[in-house]
Design a protein around this motif. Structure first.
Motif, PDB file in Angstrom:
ATOM      1  N   VAL A  71       0.818  -1.212   0.000  1.00  0.00           N
ATOM      2  CA  VAL A  71       0.000   0.000   0.000  1.00  0.00           C
ATOM      3  C   VAL A  71       0.852   1.263   0.000  1.00  0.00           C
ATOM      4  CG1 VAL A  71      -2.026  -1.039   1.058  1.00  0.00           C
ATOM      5  CG2 VAL A  71      -0.225  -0.105   2.518  1.00  0.00           C
ATOM      6  N   VAL A  72       2.094   1.187   0.464  1.00  0.00           N
ATOM      7  CA  VAL A  72       3.055   2.274   0.306  1.00  0.00           C
ATOM      8  C   VAL A  72       4.098   1.789  -0.698  1.00  0.00           C
ATOM      9  CG1 VAL A  72       4.813   3.704   1.401  1.00  0.00           C
ATOM     10  CG2 VAL A  72       2.715   3.163   2.639  1.00  0.00           C
ATOM     11  N   SER A  73       4.107   2.399  -1.871  1.00  0.00           N
ATOM     12  CA  SER A  73       4.991   1.927  -2.939  1.00  0.00           C
ATOM     13  C   SER A  73       6.248   2.779  -3.082  1.00  0.00           C
ATOM     14  CB  SER A  73       4.246   1.904  -4.274  1.00  0.00           C
ATOM     15  OG  SER A  73       3.751   3.192  -4.599  1.00  0.00           O
ATOM     16  N   ASP A  74       6.299   3.918  -2.373  1.00  0.00           N
ATOM     17  CA  ASP A  74       7.464   4.786  -2.443  1.00  0.00           C
ATOM     18  C   ASP A  74       8.497   4.291  -1.429  1.00  0.00           C
ATOM     19  OD1 ASP A  74       9.233   6.794  -3.024  1.00  0.00           O
ATOM     20  OD2 ASP A  74       8.069   8.398  -2.080  1.00  0.00           O
ATOM     21  N   VAL A  75       9.214   3.239  -1.823  1.00  0.00           N
ATOM     22  CA  VAL A  75      10.192   2.594  -0.952  1.00  0.00           C
ATOM     23  C   VAL A  75      11.588   2.806  -1.537  1.00  0.00           C
ATOM     24  CG1 VAL A  75      10.980   0.423   0.051  1.00  0.00           C
ATOM     25  CG2 VAL A  75       8.525   0.862  -0.193  1.00  0.00           C
ATOM     26  N   HIS A  76      12.461   3.418  -0.746  1.00  0.00           N
ATOM     27  CA  HIS A  76      13.846   3.642  -1.157  1.00  0.00           C
ATOM     28  C   HIS A  76      14.734   2.638  -0.428  1.00  0.00           C
ATOM     29  CE1 HIS A  76      13.252   7.631  -3.155  1.00  0.00           C
ATOM     30  NE2 HIS A  76      12.152   7.581  -2.412  1.00  0.00           N
ATOM     31  N   ILE A  77      15.472   1.842  -1.168  1.00  0.00           N
ATOM     32  CA  ILE A  77      16.325   0.859  -0.521  1.00  0.00           C
ATOM     33  C   ILE A  77      17.657   1.480  -0.118  1.00  0.00           C
ATOM     34  CG2 ILE A  77      15.283  -1.214  -1.485  1.00  0.00           C
ATOM     35  CD1 ILE A  77      17.420  -1.219  -3.634  1.00  0.00           C
ATOM     36  N   GLY A  78      18.125   1.089   1.051  1.00  0.00           N
ATOM     37  CA  GLY A  78      19.407   1.548   1.557  1.00  0.00           C
ATOM     38  C   GLY A  78      19.975   0.474   2.458  1.00  0.00           C
ATOM     39  N   ALA A  79      20.579   0.860   3.549  1.00  0.00           N
ATOM     40  CA  ALA A  79      21.126  -0.089   4.518  1.00  0.00           C
ATOM     41  C   ALA A  79      21.404   0.645   5.818  1.00  0.00           C
ATOM     42  CB  ALA A  79      22.404  -0.733   3.991  1.00  0.00           C
ATOM     43  N   GLU A  80      21.431  -0.107   6.896  1.00  0.00           N
ATOM     44  CA  GLU A  80      21.911   0.398   8.179  1.00  0.00           C
ATOM     45  C   GLU A  80      23.327  -0.157   8.330  1.00  0.00           C
ATOM     46  OE1 GLU A  80      20.755   0.504  12.946  1.00  0.00           O
ATOM     47  OE2 GLU A  80      19.611  -0.764  11.577  1.00  0.00           O
ATOM     48  N   VAL A  81      24.285   0.681   8.019  1.00  0.00           N
ATOM     49  CA  VAL A  81      25.675   0.242   7.889  1.00  0.00           C
ATOM     50  C   VAL A  81      26.390   0.353   9.225  1.00  0.00           C
ATOM     51  CG1 VAL A  81      27.850   0.606   6.662  1.00  0.00           C
ATOM     52  CG2 VAL A  81      25.664   1.028   5.486  1.00  0.00           C
ATOM     53  N   ALA A  82      26.867  -0.776   9.731  1.00  0.00           N
ATOM     54  CA  ALA A  82      27.624  -0.770  10.979  1.00  0.00           C
ATOM     55  C   ALA A  82      28.953  -0.059  10.771  1.00  0.00           C
ATOM     56  CB  ALA A  82      27.860  -2.192  11.454  1.00  0.00           C
ATOM     57  N   ILE A  83      29.260   0.878  11.657  1.00  0.00           N
ATOM     58  CA  ILE A  83      30.552   1.567  11.587  1.00  0.00           C
ATOM     59  C   ILE A  83      31.615   0.634  12.162  1.00  0.00           C
ATOM     60  CG2 ILE A  83      31.891   3.566  12.307  1.00  0.00           C
ATOM     61  CD1 ILE A  83      29.299   5.125  12.576  1.00  0.00           C
ATOM     62  N   GLU A  84      32.510   0.205  11.295  1.00  0.00           N
ATOM     63  CA  GLU A  84      33.627  -0.648  11.676  1.00  0.00           C
ATOM     64  C   GLU A  84      34.909   0.030  11.219  1.00  0.00           C
ATOM     65  OE1 GLU A  84      33.112  -4.500   9.949  1.00  0.00           O
ATOM     66  OE2 GLU A  84      31.021  -4.667  10.558  1.00  0.00           O
ATOM     67  N   LYS A  85      36.029  -0.389  11.774  1.00  0.00           N
ATOM     68  CA  LYS A  85      37.303   0.143  11.312  1.00  0.00           C
ATOM     69  C   LYS A  85      37.492  -0.180   9.839  1.00  0.00           C
ATOM     70  CE  LYS A  85      39.974   0.335  15.601  1.00  0.00           C
ATOM     71  NZ  LYS A  85      41.187  -0.125  16.316  1.00  0.00           N
ATOM     72  N   GLY A  86      37.744   0.853   9.033  1.00  0.00           N
ATOM     73  CA  GLY A  86      37.961   0.664   7.610  1.00  0.00           C
ATOM     74  C   GLY A  86      36.716   0.747   6.755  1.00  0.00           C
ATOM     75  N   ILE A  87      35.540   0.957   7.362  1.00  0.00           N
ATOM     76  CA  ILE A  87      34.307   0.997   6.564  1.00  0.00           C
ATOM     77  C   ILE A  87      34.342   2.136   5.552  1.00  0.00           C
ATOM     78  CG2 ILE A  87      33.019   2.450   8.196  1.00  0.00           C
ATOM     79  CD1 ILE A  87      31.636  -0.494   6.102  1.00  0.00           C
ATOM     80  N   SER A  88      35.024   3.224   5.875  1.00  0.00           N
ATOM     81  CA  SER A  88      35.100   4.368   4.963  1.00  0.00           C
ATOM     82  C   SER A  88      35.871   4.032   3.692  1.00  0.00           C
ATOM     83  CB  SER A  88      35.766   5.564   5.659  1.00  0.00           C
ATOM     84  OG  SER A  88      37.085   5.238   6.079  1.00  0.00           O
ATOM     85  N   GLU A  89      36.658   2.949   3.709  1.00  0.00           N
ATOM     86  CA  GLU A  89      37.460   2.564   2.556  1.00  0.00           C
ATOM     87  C   GLU A  89      36.816   1.446   1.741  1.00  0.00           C
ATOM     88  OE1 GLU A  89      41.255   1.504   4.113  1.00  0.00           O
ATOM     89  OE2 GLU A  89      41.641   3.495   4.958  1.00  0.00           O
ATOM     90  N   LEU A  90      35.636   0.996   2.151  1.00  0.00           N
ATOM     91  CA  LEU A  90      34.976  -0.104   1.453  1.00  0.00           C
ATOM     92  C   LEU A  90      34.634   0.284   0.016  1.00  0.00           C
ATOM     93  CD1 LEU A  90      33.641  -2.957   1.628  1.00  0.00           C
ATOM     94  CD2 LEU A  90      31.515  -1.763   2.232  1.00  0.00           C
ATOM     95  N   GLU A  91      35.123  -0.481  -0.937  1.00  0.00           N
ATOM     96  CA  GLU A  91      34.823  -0.204  -2.342  1.00  0.00           C
ATOM     97  C   GLU A  91      33.339  -0.436  -2.593  1.00  0.00           C
ATOM     98  OE1 GLU A  91      36.269  -1.573  -6.830  1.00  0.00           O
ATOM     99  OE2 GLU A  91      37.253  -2.392  -5.042  1.00  0.00           O
ATOM    100  N   GLY A  92      32.693   0.554  -3.197  1.00  0.00           N
ATOM    101  CA  GLY A  92      31.270   0.446  -3.474  1.00  0.00           C
ATOM    102  C   GLY A  92      30.376   0.881  -2.336  1.00  0.00           C
ATOM    103  N   LEU A  93      30.939   1.536  -1.329  1.00  0.00           N
ATOM    104  CA  LEU A  93      30.165   1.962  -0.171  1.00  0.00           C
ATOM    105  C   LEU A  93      28.943   2.782  -0.572  1.00  0.00           C
ATOM    106  CD1 LEU A  93      29.999   2.151   2.981  1.00  0.00           C
ATOM    107  CD2 LEU A  93      31.362   4.253   2.794  1.00  0.00           C
TER     108      LEU A  93
END
Length: 234
Positions: A71-93
């Motif tokens: 019934v709600v079709s305006d759905v934007h997919i994302g993620a709840e990304v855990a902050i880990e050491k090195g996450i800022s360097e993840l390719e494709g973040l």
């Protein structure tokens, strides 16, 4: 109709919805609570799964859900990304951003505070050109010291507040002070199921002014407009 920036409505991908049927019930309840746009943000932990596998699983879950015409079709997919050491360097973040935007929902660790947490967030802003949304920031009140929490609140980010924050005096006071501080903020249900973590956005509409809910909604609207005008491509 308003925007829920944090939900676990995608079926069979994390500790959220356990079926398409549950997802549809959750979305139906969200609509009754005034939600017209949903950010579907399943958990992503870089140390548990590789990015490509997660994206493929997320895509399958999204397509399976949308095939049932929620019934709600305006759905934007994302993620709840855990902050880990090195996450800022993840390719494709950037592929974990809320679709159509540079907004990325980040979850600080529920462990002792360390300076590297803020350093990772700063690197995501400065090196990756993404705009973090810090998930359920009120939950760190009892875990981080006052100075440590101030450090987290000093980052260049949007701060996400769960509906649950408005249930008790302490977290409600914190949320209201954050809203009044001039920092950018957004709201979310962090809904996981139809039981103990069912959609509860009605707590926000009862406790928060229409002006502040509009501010929250405008963060996504502005991000979508700005992204449409940019050359940034995922």
């Amino acid at each position: 109709m308003t925007t829920d920036y944090h939900s676990h409505i995608l079926p069979n991908i994390d500790d959220g919805s356990d079926s398409v049927e549950t997802s549809l019930k959750m979305i139906k309840m969200m609509k009754r609570q005034g939600i017209g746009t949903i950010a579907a943000t399943p958990h992503f932990h870089a140390h548990r799964t590789d990015l490509d596998s997660f994206l493929a699983k997320r895509s399958r879950a999204y397509e399976k859900l949308m095939a049932e015409s929620p019934v709600v079709s305006d759905v934007h997919i994302g993620a709840e990304v855990a902050i880990e050491k090195g996450i800022s360097e993840l390719e494709g973040l950037e592929k974990l951003c809320i679709s159509g935007t540079r907004l990325i929902l980040l979850e600080p660790p529920f462990t002792n505070y360390s300076d590297w947490i803020v350093e990772e967030i700063d690197d995501i802003v400065n090196s990756r050109r993404l705009l973090p949304i810090i998930a359920h920031v009120h939950r760190y009140m009892g875990l981080y010291s006052k100075s440590e929490l101030s450090g987290l609140l000093s980052v260049d980010a949007v701060f996400q507040i769960n509906a649950e924050a408005f249930e008790s005096f302490g977290t409600r006071r914190f949320a209201n002070k954050l809203i009044d501080s001039g920092r950018d903020f957004v709201f979310g249900s962090d809904a996981h199921n139809m039981g103990d973590r069912k959609p509860n956005f009605d707590l926000i509409t009862k406790r928060v002014s229409a002006e502040n809910i509009k501010h929250s909604d405008n963060i996504l609207k502005s991000a979508l407009v700005n992204e449409a005008d940019s050359e940034f491509v995922f």
